[in-house]
Enzyme design. Structure first.
Site, PDB file in Angstrom:
ATOM      1  N   ASN A  45       8.696   2.637   0.810  1.00 11.62           N
ATOM      2  CA  ASN A  45       7.994   1.355   0.808  1.00 11.62           C
ATOM      3  C   ASN A  45       7.915   0.839  -0.637  1.00 11.62           C
ATOM      4  OD1 ASN A  45       5.769  -0.456   0.448  1.00 11.62           O
ATOM      5  ND2 ASN A  45       5.098   0.046   2.510  1.00 11.62           N
ATOM      6  N   HIS A  82       4.844  -2.036  -3.861  1.00 10.04           N
ATOM      7  CA  HIS A  82       4.137  -2.031  -5.149  1.00 10.04           C
ATOM      8  C   HIS A  82       5.014  -2.416  -6.337  1.00 10.04           C
ATOM      9  CE1 HIS A  82       0.496  -1.146  -3.252  1.00 10.04           C
ATOM     10  NE2 HIS A  82       0.949  -0.033  -2.715  1.00 10.04           N
ATOM     11  N   HIS A 119       6.104  -4.644   3.511  1.00 13.15           N
ATOM     12  CA  HIS A 119       5.040  -5.234   4.333  1.00 13.15           C
ATOM     13  C   HIS A 119       4.877  -6.685   3.900  1.00 13.15           C
ATOM     14  CE1 HIS A 119       0.565  -4.793   5.801  1.00 13.15           C
ATOM     15  NE2 HIS A 119       1.170  -5.846   6.322  1.00 13.15           N
ATOM     16  N   ARG A 129       2.714  -9.381   4.098  1.00 13.81           N
ATOM     17  CA  ARG A 129       1.328  -9.649   4.500  1.00 13.81           C
ATOM     18  C   ARG A 129       1.104 -11.144   4.677  1.00 13.81           C
ATOM     19  NH1 ARG A 129      -2.651  -5.531   3.506  1.00 13.81           N
ATOM     20  NH2 ARG A 129      -4.073  -7.275   3.754  1.00 13.81           N
ATOM     21  N   ARG A 167       0.327 -11.089  -0.789  1.00 16.93           N
ATOM     22  CA  ARG A 167      -0.165 -10.591  -2.090  1.00 16.93           C
ATOM     23  C   ARG A 167       0.891  -9.825  -2.869  1.00 16.93           C
ATOM     24  NH1 ARG A 167      -4.323  -5.883  -0.219  1.00 16.93           N
ATOM     25  NH2 ARG A 167      -5.370  -7.638   0.730  1.00 16.93           N
ATOM     26  N   GLU A 218       7.026  -4.134   7.942  1.00 14.21           N
ATOM     27  CA  GLU A 218       5.653  -3.952   8.433  1.00 14.21           C
ATOM     28  C   GLU A 218       5.020  -5.322   8.554  1.00 14.21           C
ATOM     29  OE1 GLU A 218       3.590  -1.511   5.663  1.00 14.21           O
ATOM     30  OE2 GLU A 218       4.816   0.227   6.074  1.00 14.21           O
ATOM     31  N   THR A 242      -3.591  -1.073   4.147  1.00 14.70           N
ATOM     32  CA  THR A 242      -3.842  -0.978   5.586  1.00 14.70           C
ATOM     33  C   THR A 242      -4.886   0.098   5.863  1.00 14.70           C
ATOM     34  OG1 THR A 242      -1.503  -1.492   5.828  1.00 14.70           O
ATOM     35  CG2 THR A 242      -2.676  -0.805   7.811  1.00 14.70           C
ATOM     36  N   GLU A 287       4.287   5.084  14.569  1.00 17.81           N
ATOM     37  CA  GLU A 287       4.097   5.669  13.240  1.00 17.81           C
ATOM     38  C   GLU A 287       2.658   6.161  13.203  1.00 17.81           C
ATOM     39  OE1 GLU A 287       5.417   3.463   9.772  1.00 17.81           O
ATOM     40  OE2 GLU A 287       3.941   4.488   8.521  1.00 17.81           O
ATOM     41  N   HIS A 341       1.321   6.829   5.300  1.00 13.64           N
ATOM     42  CA  HIS A 341       0.124   6.354   4.621  1.00 13.64           C
ATOM     43  C   HIS A 341      -0.538   7.491   3.840  1.00 13.64           C
ATOM     44  CE1 HIS A 341      -3.145   3.760   3.513  1.00 13.64           C
ATOM     45  NE2 HIS A 341      -2.399   2.772   3.961  1.00 13.64           N
TER      46      HIS A 341
HETATM   47  N1  PXP Z   1       3.137   3.042   6.650  1.00 13.38           N
HETATM   48  C1  PXP Z   1       2.405   1.917   6.887  1.00 13.38           C
HETATM   49  C2  PXP Z   1       2.350   1.398   8.261  1.00 13.38           C
HETATM   50  C3  PXP Z   1       1.733   1.271   5.830  1.00 13.38           C
HETATM   51  O1  PXP Z   1       1.016   0.162   6.085  1.00 13.38           O
HETATM   52  C4  PXP Z   1       1.861   1.786   4.524  1.00 13.38           C
HETATM   53  C5  PXP Z   1       1.199   1.061   3.386  1.00 13.38           C
HETATM   54  O2  PXP Z   1       1.766  -0.186   3.237  1.00 13.38           O
HETATM   55  C6  PXP Z   1       2.644   2.932   4.332  1.00 13.38           C
HETATM   56  C7  PXP Z   1       3.250   3.558   5.406  1.00 13.38           C
HETATM   57  C8  PXP Z   1       2.840   3.530   2.981  1.00 13.38           C
HETATM   58  O3  PXP Z   1       1.636   4.033   2.543  1.00 13.38           O
HETATM   59  P1  PXP Z   1       1.528   4.583   1.049  1.00 13.38           P
HETATM   60  O4  PXP Z   1       1.787   3.414   0.152  1.00 13.38           O
HETATM   61  O5  PXP Z   1       0.129   5.095   0.978  1.00 13.38           O
HETATM   62  O6  PXP Z   1       2.567   5.656   0.904  1.00 13.38           O
END
Ligand code: PXP
Length: 237
Positions: free
Chosen positions: A7, A10, A43, A45, A49, A70, A101, A151, A190
């Site tokens: 992901n 960031h 994601h 959003r 953001r 996402e 999330t 997931e 997550h």
């Molecule tokens: N899976 C989902 C559904 C999420 O919303 C997120 C955060 O955007 C992640 C995985 C990744 O989480 P993390 O950034 O804590 O690894």
């Protein structure tokens, strides 16, 4: 072998801090691809953001890895998904004031809303995953509305220690087993990081982990390529 979806939200968070062009999200996706990840996750959003619409279009156009988008059950975002056609859409809950999330989607409680979105996406040939708690009623709802994937939300596992963490791991094991038994493909994510992912990788039936924050955090010191390679070693088991 468990797959690693990275992901890269960031990278966009950092870019949006100055509302400029760097760091370049597409460049990040290309490095993640080169480093051996199995998928790119972003994601989009409702508040935009971090990831912007153009990021999703660009990644879909230039990356050959599967793209997992996402998204919340919002008409605006569903329209964009139906235009971009990512390989997978993962439906997540979204609250405006949250930092990230918080918790899984209440697929059972919001059945008709979620089922309509699942149907719209699937009619476009997009596979659908529901981000849910390790709870059999949520898993049953996902199965009943025809999602291909779930997931499992690993946030509680990631945020606890000792006995509590072991209990949550057990709950995730049971959920993965149950979901696999009724024909769902099981992903998780997550809060997974370089210390807590190993145990999660030992859980039977896990197909893919989606990991973001810990990889991007490590990348600040090691570079993104190295951070992905290191996580891939852990996920590989
Ligand atoms: N899976 C989902 C559904 C999420 O919303 C997120 C955060 O955007 C992640 C995985 C990744 O989480 P993390 O950034 O804590 O690894």
């Amino acid at each position: 072998m468990i797959k690693l979806g990275v992901n890269i939200d960031h990278v966009a968070t950092l870019r949006q801090a100055r509302m400029g062009a760097e760091p370049d999200v597409l460049e990040a996706a290309l490095i993640v691809e080169k480093a051996g990840a199995d998928g790119i996750t972003v994601h989009l959003r409702e508040d935009r953001r971090h990831i912007q619409d153009s990021d999703v279009y660009n990644i879909k156009k230039h990356i050959s890895l599967p793209l997992n988008l996402e998204m919340a059950c919002s008409d605006d975002i569903v329209n964009i998904a139906c235009d971009i056609i990512p390989n997978t859409c993962t439906i997540v809950p979204e609250k405006r004031m949250e930092i990230t999330t918080e918790g899984g989607l209440d697929a059972a409680g919001q059945y008709s809303t979620v089922a309509k979105v699942v149907e719209r996406l699937q009619n476009k040939g997009i596979k659908v995953s529901l981000f849910i708690e390790p709870d059999n009623s949520q898993i049953d709802a996902a199965k009943q509305m025809g999602a291909e994937f779930i997931e499992i939300h690993t946030g509680l596992y990631a945020n606890t220690e000792g006995e509590k963490q072991l209990q949550e791991l057990e709950r995730i094991k049971n959920a993965a087993n149950y979901a696999h038994g009724i024909g769902l493909i099981v992903n998780a994510g997550h809060g997974l990081n370089y210390t807590n992912t190993q145990k999660m990788a030992e859980v039977e039936h896990m197909h893919e982990f989606n990991i973001g924050h810990s990889i991007i955090s490590k990348a600040v010191f090691t570079g993104l390529y190295e951070a992905v390679v290191e996580m891939k070693k852990i996920v590989r088991r």
